[in-house]
Write a protein that holds these residues in place. Sequence first.
Motif, PDB file in Angstrom:
ATOM      1  N   ILE A 146      -0.022 -32.052  -3.219  1.00  0.00           N
ATOM      2  CA  ILE A 146       0.014 -30.615  -3.501  1.00  0.00           C
ATOM      3  C   ILE A 146      -1.400 -30.064  -3.483  1.00  0.00           C
ATOM      4  O   ILE A 146      -2.280 -30.556  -4.200  1.00  0.00           O
TER       5      ILE A 146
ATOM      6  N   ARG B 213       6.839 -34.428  -0.688  1.00  0.00           N
ATOM      7  CA  ARG B 213       6.543 -33.001  -0.809  1.00  0.00           C
ATOM      8  C   ARG B 213       5.084 -32.768  -0.450  1.00  0.00           C
ATOM      9  O   ARG B 213       4.208 -33.413  -1.021  1.00  0.00           O
TER      10      ARG B 213
ATOM     11  N   GLU C  61       8.795 -24.852   5.694  1.00  0.00           N
ATOM     12  CA  GLU C  61       8.698 -23.413   5.424  1.00  0.00           C
ATOM     13  C   GLU C  61       7.252 -22.922   5.485  1.00  0.00           C
ATOM     14  O   GLU C  61       6.338 -23.597   5.009  1.00  0.00           O
ATOM     15  N   ASN C  62       7.095 -21.751   6.024  1.00  0.00           N
ATOM     16  CA  ASN C  62       5.772 -21.095   6.078  1.00  0.00           C
ATOM     17  C   ASN C  62       4.737 -21.989   6.745  1.00  0.00           C
ATOM     18  O   ASN C  62       3.762 -22.443   6.131  1.00  0.00           O
TER      19      ASN C  62
ATOM     20  N   GLU D 292       2.434 -29.505   0.139  1.00  0.00           N
ATOM     21  CA  GLU D 292       2.370 -28.037  -0.011  1.00  0.00           C
ATOM     22  C   GLU D 292       0.948 -27.531  -0.057  1.00  0.00           C
ATOM     23  O   GLU D 292       0.060 -28.184  -0.625  1.00  0.00           O
ATOM     24  N   ASN D 293       0.774 -26.359   0.482  1.00  0.00           N
ATOM     25  CA  ASN D 293      -0.450 -25.573   0.339  1.00  0.00           C
ATOM     26  C   ASN D 293      -1.690 -26.325   0.832  1.00  0.00           C
ATOM     27  O   ASN D 293      -2.600 -26.652   0.064  1.00  0.00           O
TER      28      ASN D 293
ATOM     29  N   THR E 116      10.001 -31.841   1.735  1.00  0.00           N
ATOM     30  CA  THR E 116       9.657 -30.413   1.716  1.00  0.00           C
ATOM     31  C   THR E 116       8.228 -30.260   2.221  1.00  0.00           C
ATOM     32  O   THR E 116       7.300 -30.873   1.694  1.00  0.00           O
ATOM     33  N   LEU E 117       8.087 -29.457   3.258  1.00  0.00           N
ATOM     34  CA  LEU E 117       6.765 -29.123   3.793  1.00  0.00           C
ATOM     35  C   LEU E 117       6.634 -27.615   3.687  1.00  0.00           C
ATOM     36  O   LEU E 117       7.422 -26.877   4.284  1.00  0.00           O
ATOM     37  N   LYS E 118       5.640 -27.165   2.937  1.00  0.00           N
ATOM     38  CA  LYS E 118       5.603 -25.714   2.681  1.00  0.00           C
ATOM     39  C   LYS E 118       4.166 -25.206   2.652  1.00  0.00           C
ATOM     40  O   LYS E 118       3.268 -25.873   2.126  1.00  0.00           O
ATOM     41  N   ASN E 119       3.980 -24.017   3.190  1.00  0.00           N
ATOM     42  CA  ASN E 119       2.672 -23.354   3.140  1.00  0.00           C
ATOM     43  C   ASN E 119       1.582 -24.238   3.726  1.00  0.00           C
ATOM     44  O   ASN E 119       0.609 -24.599   3.057  1.00  0.00           O
ATOM     45  N   ILE E 120       1.748 -24.574   4.985  1.00  0.00           N
ATOM     46  CA  ILE E 120       0.761 -25.398   5.684  1.00  0.00           C
ATOM     47  C   ILE E 120       0.205 -24.584   6.835  1.00  0.00           C
ATOM     48  O   ILE E 120       0.962 -24.063   7.656  1.00  0.00           O
TER      49      ILE E 120
ATOM     50  N   SER F 265       4.182 -36.888  -3.602  1.00  0.00           N
ATOM     51  CA  SER F 265       3.826 -35.467  -3.460  1.00  0.00           C
ATOM     52  C   SER F 265       2.336 -35.339  -3.203  1.00  0.00           C
ATOM     53  O   SER F 265       1.525 -36.026  -3.834  1.00  0.00           O
TER      54      SER F 265
END
Lengths: 454, 272
Positions: A105, A148, A201-202, A150-151, A171-175, A103
């Motif tokens: 993060i 993971r 996502e996002n 994120e952000n 999971t790839l999110k808020n990039i 991860s």
Amino acid sequence: MTDYISPNTAELIGRDDSETIQNAVEKACREGLRKIVIPRYNMRADSTEWRIARCILLPSDFTVILDNCYMVQETGAFENIFANSYAFDETKRDIKYEQKNISIIGVGNVVLDGGKHNRLREKTTRKFGLPTIWLNDIMFWLNVNGLRIENINIQHQRYWAINHVFTRNVTLKNIHFYAIPHVNNMDGIDLRVGCNNFTIENITGRTGDDVVALTSLWGYSEKKSIIAGKDPDIHDVKMRNIKGDPDRCYCVRLLNHDGNKIYNIDIDTIMDTSDYVSKHRINCAFGMGSPVYYKVRPMAEGELYNIKVKNISTRAGDAVFFNYALRDAEISNIHTFGDNKNMFSPGMKDNGNSDCVFDNVKLKHIYYGATQKEIIGGKELSDDAIHGTVFDFSRAKGEIEIEDVNVDTVNTVFKVGSEATVKVHGLKINKAVTEREIEAGGKLIIEGEEKHNG
Amino acid sequence: MDEMKLRGFVTPEDFSGSDTEKLQSAIDTAKQKDICKVIIKCDLKTEKTIVLPPLMHIVLDGAAISASGDFPIFANSNYYADKFHHSYSFIEDMFFIEGKGAINGNIDFYNAYRVVIQNIEINGSLGFEFTTEVRLENLKINGDTAINIKRGSNNFIIEHLSVTAKDIGILLDTKETETDYVIGKEAGIDEIIIKDCEIAAPTAIAMEADSDGAIFNTVIDNIKTDGTGLTVSKRQGELSPELYRDITATNFISKKAEPIKLYSKTKHCYFS
């Protein structure tokens, strides 16, 4: 007592930032904490940046917290910022060496920067003593299960920002991306051969090439990276809120050849955010296939299937491209605006052989709202000056069902090839120079009634 | 060795004075030392707006911040900028607000870029004008109008909110209340995504365009509300359909018979 290791620990200081952080990774593993926090302040350099001259290699079951930090690929270096520790180990090309649960993060305002470009490009990869272009990725993941990210804000990537090969459960999110396209191929997120079970996502911002590209292709590096026990297909990918500007390229791209498949793709919302007023339009919002890039043979029937996309808004030159074959697909709620030209098109026209066989394909809730600049400016255009085609099925084969079509000013609504059957329910046209061009043998059926040229 | 830099954050408890002075000093010091993170652990009451410089991360760690009057608790510097700063060139970048705690007051952004507010309770409203690239996620908001997206704002992702509002949950409003502009920015509101929210309000989402500011390219999906799900142009009445175009609004779970009410013509909108 903390549950992580910080590189700002005196005993961990190395000859450069990379060694310092790698020392922290190793200490976190030795002590069983398996977590590091990279803060904003860099004690070693007494600065607020971390300059990465050598890739930070991460083992399985490891978490990196980026706490408001700024990390940049060092000038002149040919190194990723992060990769899994077996990524470059050619003795580990087997599913039994699959690494897991990594991860990264971001906390707060985190920036990963490609920095000054090192001139390593696709044209020079592995030439003139230069290494593989994959080293220019911000992050590179090969043979990982459980990832993971994120952000994070990623800017000025030197090549593809996040590159996945034979990697799954991600999971790839808020990039958020910000790239000024001064070199080619500044993609956002790439899934190459053998990737599956992704949630993306996002994803926002501006890239210098495709925002998200799923490309199951056998390039030189992919062939050298084959993982025994894994198949090359890309499947089970969910995307939500891909809201970006890919410069002249694609918001989302699906591309597979040489027997590789792409299937079970579910996308909710693609928004083309390229600015209308000041910027050239993008190539395509959602593109499938291409008549180039294959080594042995192009994609065949049954190799791109179960594709579901809803909510597309774009001013791309072509909103949706299709090539070779598409089975079991539904694309719904597509809006075009601004200087969009065509809505559904066969792909790159100048390379030929881009027929497409459709099998169980439905298109619903279509809103062609492109408005040429001249019309906005109040100019009265002659018919031959009005551009665009809503449905170009001139090279389509098979049956396509279309429901709820709303068209503003366009040159041609339907082009139907000799082997295509297009069935339409619910058609509203404001102005079209030509409603339909149907080749001999082709069928256009509107509200149950077969239509002919007109 | 600067201990604050090593620690990685500044807190109001590092300073003396009134709550306002302590909090503003913490933020100013975090900026000046390039620490860019403030953690707030104690309840505070401010007597005036706390100005946020760009590249700032605010974390509430079990604290509640309240305003003693009718002013925003937090606003970016551009909110109070003079007319010479009304240009895209002066856009302020990167604001991140989160944490376990409550903000009892309003937060306003003007001519800002990349704003993230997540995982926090807000008893007040959020306001955005000429602001772009905003993510609001996992928020609990109680306000008159909980979120006010004003002219010139675009590129929002709003998800997983729990909103209670006396009037409107989320308002998209391009009306110019006083002469205002940002050179380089259009007046419309566009590229807005609102999904998976619970909004208890007479009107969950309202759109009000103006003659020089359209509302377009918006996707709203899965909104649960006890009021009307979406109203379009209720205040403005009939306008050109070009001012409300390419809007998608689907899956409203509303107790009202008409979850979507249109008071103007629209263009190329998909409602279901």
